[in-house]
Structure formats: C-alpha cells, structure tokens
Scaffold this motif. Structure first.
Motif, PDB file in Angstrom:
ATOM      1  N   PRO A 303     -90.881 -16.161  39.595  1.00 63.63           N
ATOM      2  CA  PRO A 303     -90.747 -14.799  39.050  1.00 63.63           C
ATOM      3  C   PRO A 303     -92.013 -14.259  38.405  1.00 63.63           C
ATOM      4  N   GLN A 304     -92.684 -15.067  37.598  1.00 63.62           N
ATOM      5  CA  GLN A 304     -93.915 -14.602  36.971  1.00 63.62           C
ATOM      6  C   GLN A 304     -94.969 -14.279  38.017  1.00 63.62           C
ATOM      7  N   GLU A 305     -95.061 -15.089  39.069  1.00 68.25           N
ATOM      8  CA  GLU A 305     -96.060 -14.860  40.107  1.00 68.25           C
ATOM      9  C   GLU A 305     -95.756 -13.599  40.904  1.00 68.25           C
ATOM     10  N   VAL A 306     -94.468 -13.335  41.155  1.00 68.90           N
ATOM     11  CA  VAL A 306     -94.097 -12.106  41.867  1.00 68.90           C
ATOM     12  C   VAL A 306     -94.553 -10.889  41.077  1.00 68.90           C
ATOM     13  N   ALA A 307     -94.269 -10.863  39.780  1.00 70.33           N
ATOM     14  CA  ALA A 307     -94.658  -9.725  38.953  1.00 70.33           C
ATOM     15  C   ALA A 307     -96.173  -9.575  38.887  1.00 70.33           C
ATOM     16  N   TYR A 389     -90.765  -9.342  29.859  1.00 74.99           N
ATOM     17  CA  TYR A 389     -92.066  -8.750  30.170  1.00 74.99           C
ATOM     18  C   TYR A 389     -92.247  -8.575  31.671  1.00 74.99           C
ATOM     19  N   ASN A 390     -91.791  -9.532  32.449  1.00 72.86           N
ATOM     20  CA  ASN A 390     -91.920  -9.416  33.904  1.00 72.86           C
ATOM     21  C   ASN A 390     -91.007  -8.326  34.457  1.00 72.86           C
ATOM     22  N   LEU A 391     -89.837  -8.132  33.857  1.00 68.17           N
ATOM     23  CA  LEU A 391     -88.993  -7.003  34.253  1.00 68.17           C
ATOM     24  C   LEU A 391     -89.718  -5.683  34.011  1.00 68.17           C
ATOM     25  N   SER A 392     -90.394  -5.573  32.888  1.00 68.88           N
ATOM     26  CA  SER A 392     -91.131  -4.351  32.585  1.00 68.88           C
ATOM     27  C   SER A 392     -92.249  -4.123  33.586  1.00 68.88           C
ATOM     28  N   ARG A 393     -92.931  -5.173  33.971  1.00 68.13           N
ATOM     29  CA  ARG A 393     -94.017  -5.018  34.935  1.00 68.13           C
ATOM     30  C   ARG A 393     -93.489  -4.606  36.305  1.00 68.13           C
ATOM     31  N   LEU A 394     -92.367  -5.160  36.729  1.00 70.75           N
ATOM     32  CA  LEU A 394     -91.778  -4.742  38.001  1.00 70.75           C
ATOM     33  C   LEU A 394     -91.431  -3.251  37.972  1.00 70.75           C
ATOM     34  N   ALA A 395     -90.802  -2.812  36.896  1.00 73.74           N
ATOM     35  CA  ALA A 395     -90.437  -1.406  36.796  1.00 73.74           C
ATOM     36  C   ALA A 395     -91.668  -0.509  36.778  1.00 73.74           C
ATOM     37  N   HIS A 396     -92.713  -0.942  36.109  1.00 75.33           N
ATOM     38  CA  HIS A 396     -93.912  -0.122  36.021  1.00 75.33           C
ATOM     39  C   HIS A 396     -94.580   0.028  37.383  1.00 75.33           C
ATOM     40  N   ARG A 421     -80.004  -6.864  27.820  1.00 73.48           N
ATOM     41  CA  ARG A 421     -80.950  -7.843  27.291  1.00 73.48           C
ATOM     42  C   ARG A 421     -81.942  -7.176  26.330  1.00 73.48           C
ATOM     43  N   GLU A 422     -81.424  -6.279  25.484  1.00 75.83           N
ATOM     44  CA  GLU A 422     -82.307  -5.490  24.645  1.00 75.83           C
ATOM     45  C   GLU A 422     -83.144  -6.352  23.705  1.00 75.83           C
ATOM     46  N   ARG A 423     -82.542  -7.377  23.147  1.00 80.23           N
ATOM     47  CA  ARG A 423     -83.214  -8.167  22.120  1.00 80.23           C
ATOM     48  C   ARG A 423     -84.290  -9.089  22.683  1.00 80.23           C
ATOM     49  N   GLU A 424     -84.379  -9.200  23.976  1.00 72.78           N
ATOM     50  CA  GLU A 424     -85.411 -10.047  24.572  1.00 72.78           C
ATOM     51  C   GLU A 424     -86.749  -9.324  24.713  1.00 72.78           C
ATOM     52  N   PHE A 425     -86.766  -8.003  24.551  1.00 75.76           N
ATOM     53  CA  PHE A 425     -87.967  -7.231  24.818  1.00 75.76           C
ATOM     54  C   PHE A 425     -88.835  -7.158  23.564  1.00 75.76           C
ATOM     55  N   SER A 426     -90.109  -7.470  23.737  1.00 74.75           N
ATOM     56  CA  SER A 426     -91.076  -7.289  22.662  1.00 74.75           C
ATOM     57  C   SER A 426     -91.488  -5.822  22.607  1.00 74.75           C
ATOM     58  N   ALA A 427     -92.316  -5.478  21.640  1.00 75.40           N
ATOM     59  CA  ALA A 427     -92.776  -4.093  21.519  1.00 75.40           C
ATOM     60  C   ALA A 427     -93.564  -3.676  22.755  1.00 75.40           C
ATOM     61  N   GLU A 428     -94.413  -4.578  23.265  1.00 75.91           N
ATOM     62  CA  GLU A 428     -95.203  -4.258  24.453  1.00 75.91           C
ATOM     63  C   GLU A 428     -94.309  -4.073  25.675  1.00 75.91           C
ATOM     64  N   SER A 429     -93.345  -4.963  25.853  1.00 85.29           N
ATOM     65  CA  SER A 429     -92.438  -4.848  26.991  1.00 85.29           C
ATOM     66  C   SER A 429     -91.594  -3.585  26.901  1.00 85.29           C
ATOM     67  N   ARG A 430     -91.162  -3.262  25.693  1.00 81.79           N
ATOM     68  CA  ARG A 430     -90.339  -2.076  25.490  1.00 81.79           C
ATOM     69  C   ARG A 430     -91.117  -0.811  25.842  1.00 81.79           C
ATOM     70  N   ARG A 472     -90.665 -11.406  18.843  1.00 82.20           N
ATOM     71  CA  ARG A 472     -90.947 -12.682  19.498  1.00 82.20           C
ATOM     72  C   ARG A 472     -91.828 -12.425  20.721  1.00 82.20           C
ATOM     73  N   LYS A 473     -92.847 -13.179  20.865  1.00 82.80           N
ATOM     74  CA  LYS A 473     -93.753 -13.029  22.001  1.00 82.80           C
ATOM     75  C   LYS A 473     -93.115 -13.628  23.245  1.00 82.80           C
ATOM     76  N   ASP A 474     -93.102 -12.827  24.341  1.00 81.95           N
ATOM     77  CA  ASP A 474     -92.538 -13.317  25.590  1.00 81.95           C
ATOM     78  C   ASP A 474     -93.499 -14.295  26.235  1.00 81.95           C
ATOM     79  N   CYS A 475     -92.952 -15.383  26.752  1.00 83.71           N
ATOM     80  CA  CYS A 475     -93.744 -16.328  27.522  1.00 83.71           C
ATOM     81  C   CYS A 475     -93.634 -15.954  28.984  1.00 83.71           C
TER      82      CYS A 475
END
Length: 476
Positions: A303-307, A389-396, A421-430, A472-475
């Motif tokens: 998943p990380q590599e796809v994004a 974070y990877n979900l955000s990158r896919l959407a972007h 999954r609202e609570r999983e998003f950091s400020a940058e991902s949001r 929390r910082k996403d890994c």
C-alpha cells in the motif's frame, strides 16, 4: 598379549585449533569457534541477544563477525517490538560501536566488510551528526578511502549511500568514486575510454554491476555529492544502464530509482550540469521503462508503495505539463529525499529541443496514464489496508489528475473509507485530504450521504472533537 591401540590421527589444522582453544579458554566466558560465533550472531532472535553475545565473547570477535552482527541487528530493528526497543535503547549499542571502531582502526582493511558494516549501521539509525557515533563513521570513512582503489563497485556504492544516509560528509568520497564507477560502466558496455575492451584468452567476462547498487550510488550522489560535469555524465550513464535492466527488479529498487531520477536529480544537481529534461534521453527512457514494468507488476506493490508511485509519476507529469501539482512536490520545488526542498529552473531550450520535449512528454504521459490506472485498480479493493496518510495521497493524486476513468471511483471510495477513521488522520493528512475533496476538485464524485458531509467537514477542516485526533504521526 593384547596389541596396543593406535592413537587416533589428528591433522595439523585440528591440532592448531586444539592448541588455540587451550590458550583462549577462560572460566568467565568460555571459548567459541569463530564459525560458531558467526552462526550465533546470524541466528540471534533479538537485539539484546546480539549485545549479550558480544559481551560474553568480545575477545573472540574479529573483523569478519562485524558485518554479521550489524546486519542481523539492522534486520531485526526494521519492524515489530525490536524496532520499538531500538528506538528507546539506541544508546545501548555504544559498546558494540566502540568495538567496531577499534577493530576497523587496527585490523587489515577489508572493503567488503567495511561496506557491509557501514550499510547496516546506517539502517540501524546511528547517524554521524550525533557525537557518540561520529568517531565510528570517521573510522569507516578512513578505511573506505584507503581501499577505494581496490574496492569493487558494489562495495563503494553501498558505502557511499550509507555515508549519505547517516548524514556524514561524503562529498570527497563520492567525487573519488565517480571516476571508478564510470570506468566500470564503460567496461560493462564494452568500451573503455572510447575503445573496445579486448577479450583475452582465459579471462573472466566483466560482471555487470547489480541494479540495486547502481540505484544506491545514484541516490547517494544526488543527495550528497557536489555538482560536476563528471557527475552529470555518470548519472546519465546510470540511467541508460538501468533502463535496460528494470525487468524483474525488486519493487524497492525501482522505487529508489524513481526517487532519484524524478525528484532528486533536479533538486540536487545545479542547472548547469543537471540531467536534461528532454525526452528520448536516458532519464526519460528509464522513467518509461519503470512505469511499464510497474504496470505489469502492480499486484506486487505494498500500500505505501502504491501511494508513493502514484505521487511520483503524477508530480513528474505535472512538471512536464506545467501544471501546479501539490502532491508534496510542486513545480520548481522538489524534495531531494533528505527532507530539504530546493528551487530548480530547467535550462532554456530552443525550438528544436522543445519539439522533442513535447514528444517525449507524450510518451511518458501515456505510460503514466496506464500505470496510474493499474495502481488505482490495485488500490480500490484494499483501501482498508491503507494508512491515513496514504489514503490522503491517493485522493490528492486522483483529484489533480486530468483524465482516467479511475478518478471518480477512487475518490468516492477513499471518501467513504475515511469517514469511519477520523481519529487516524494527522493534521497533515487531514489537510491533504481536505484539499483533495474540495467541492471544486471532486468532479464526477457523487454527493456524500446525508449526515456524512458534517463528519467530513469536521475531518478536513478545523474539527471540533477531532482537533487533537491527528497528533500521532502516521507511519508510512
């Protein structure tokens, strides 16, 4: 009268080991054969076990044991509980680092062992900018410089990458290695200094440099080398050699090539000697070849590599087309892989070059379109496995793309997946997801069901109950 029993025959090698064992046997720790110690280090199940083995048998550890110990330690520290332990207790590696430095300074230098130790130490996170590890990296650099002329290309390629990764000054070492690697690539292509390489009887054919080592050295030079005409020529030679060998390469190696030749090259090398952006050259052929290879092997990517691949190619096509892409790599502002962003303006081109550039951009755009479609098809059924974070990158990437039937379904599925999954998003991902799902960027995406719009606004704006949910910082 019974015959005397003959004494068993003991060879000279066995007798020497017996004498050595009697000399080195100590009540406190015992004595262990070098091969047994190597096996014990290689089969250790935890980092504390490696450190305890070093403590018990520190007098038996030799230069050949260091690469085994550090490689096992770096491998264990990549994931799981061992990674957390290493982050919290990195200072406990000081005795092993000190013994490594002492052995490197006193033993006969070995290029391969030195490169293996440096590569593993860098992966373990022991950086030269920290005072307690600086002496270790100085010893590694000193030994590496001594044996550079007799080192094999894979050795100094890995060592160069390790020095840059550990934030150790590597400009002089990289410049010294550029000429050696260029000679190796010329011998590989069959021409040394413009002349054919003679094939003498009973000589071994030249072995090509592995693709992963080529990618490591190119990435190291882009991030830590000084701009020079020789370095630019070497980068073009690396791109030409790598373009013909991407078939069957590991996805991690292909990703390293992408980070180097799409983001890093224009960021680190000055415009006077930078790799040309004109298509049809080695760099563009490499990007097209990697895109075609990953299109057929999209199912192998994590998943990380796809994004990451989608972001890299979307940014590259955006730079070619002049669009203001903000996938983390905007026009003229690129990330060199080391956390810095530098401005680059491509050199002026005449009309002939511009005509060639348009044709190459079309070829790359076609390969990129096929790749993005394949990656989107790979990602959509597995969005639950993707981190925030990877979900955000896919959407972007989907919101900034201009064509493709995959855009609307991917945006819609990412939007639906993010609502729970609202609570999983950091400020940058949001913030990244918010820009992707703005009303003007949705295109053909259907409206959110009643009640979901408020949750989404709370997610991507200045949320009420989610204001502190993304600390929390996403890994990745």
């Amino acid at each position: 009268m019974a015959a005397a029993v003959p004494k068993p025959f003991i060879g000279s090698a066995a007798a020497a080991r017996l004498r050595q064992s009697r000399m080195h046997k100590r009540p406190g720790s015992g004595w262990i054969e070098p091969e047994q110690l190597r096996t014990r280090l290689a089969c250790a199940r935890s980092i504390p076990e490696i450190l305890e083995t070093r403590r018990r048998f520190k007098d038996e550890i030799e230069l050949g044991h260091l690469p085994v110990a550090w490689s096992r330690l770096s491998r264990l520290g990549r994931s799981g509980i061992q990674r957390e332990w290493l982050c919290d207790n990195r200072e406990l590696l000081a005795p092993l680092a000190e013994q490594t430095r002492t052995i490197l300074e006193n033993e006969i230098p070995d290029a391969r062992a030195n490169a293996s130790v440096a590569h593993a130490v860098a992966i373990a996170g022991l950086h030269s900018d920290e005072p307690k590890w600086r002496s270790l990296w100085e010893a590694i650099e000193y030994r590496a410089t001594e044996v550079l002329d007799v080192s094999e290309p894979p050795d100094y390629a890995r060592l160069a990458w390790a020095m840059v990764e550990a934030k150790h000054p590597a400009e002089k070492y990289l410049e010294s290695a550029v000429d050696l690697l260029q000679q190796s690539l010329r011998a590989e292509s069959g021409s040394g200094r413009g002349q054919a390489v003679p094939k003498w009887r009973n000589t071994q054919p030249h072995k090509p440099l592995p693709l992963v080592e080529l990618a490591l050295f190119a990435n190291a030079y882009v991030r830590g080398g000084l701009p020079s005409a020789a370095g630019s020529s070497l980068m073009e030679s690396i791109a030409r050699s790598a373009a013909s060998r991407v078939a069957g390469a590991k996805p991690s190696t292909l990703l390293l090539l992408l980070r180097t030749f799409t983001v890093g090259t224009r960021a680190r090398v000055s415009s006077a000697v930078a790799l040309p952006l004109d298509p049809g050259l080695a760099r563009d052929r490499l990007l097209v070849a990697v895109a075609q290879e990953l299109t057929h092997r999209a199912h192998e990517l994590k998943p990380q590599e796809v994004a990451e691949v989608m972001c890299v190619y979307a940014a590259e096509v955006g730079v070619r087309s002049g669009a203001n892409d903000q996938t983390g790599v905007g026009v003229g502002m690129v990330d060199n892989g080391g956390g810095e962003s530098r401005v680059h303006r491509p050199p002026d081109k005449d009309d002939k070059q511009c005509r060639g550039s348009a044709g190459g951009a079309a070829t790359l755009a076609e390969a990129c379109a096929n790749l993005l479609a394949a990656l989107a098809e790979r990602a959509m059924p597995q969005l639950r496995r993707y981190k925030a974070y990877n979900l955000s990158r896919l959407a972007h990437v989907a919101s900034r793309s201009t064509d493709g039937a995959w855009r609307a379904p991917l945006l819609q599925m990412v939007q639906a997946e993010s609502l729970g999954r609202e609570r999983e998003f950091s400020a940058e991902s949001r913030a990244l997801l918010g820009r992707a799902l703005e009303p003007g960027m949705r295109g053909q995406v259907e409206a959110v069901p009643v009640g979901g719009e408020e949750r989404l606004c709370g997610l991507v704006g200045a949320p009420r109950e989610f204001a502190d949910a993304g600390n929390r910082k996403d890994c990745d």
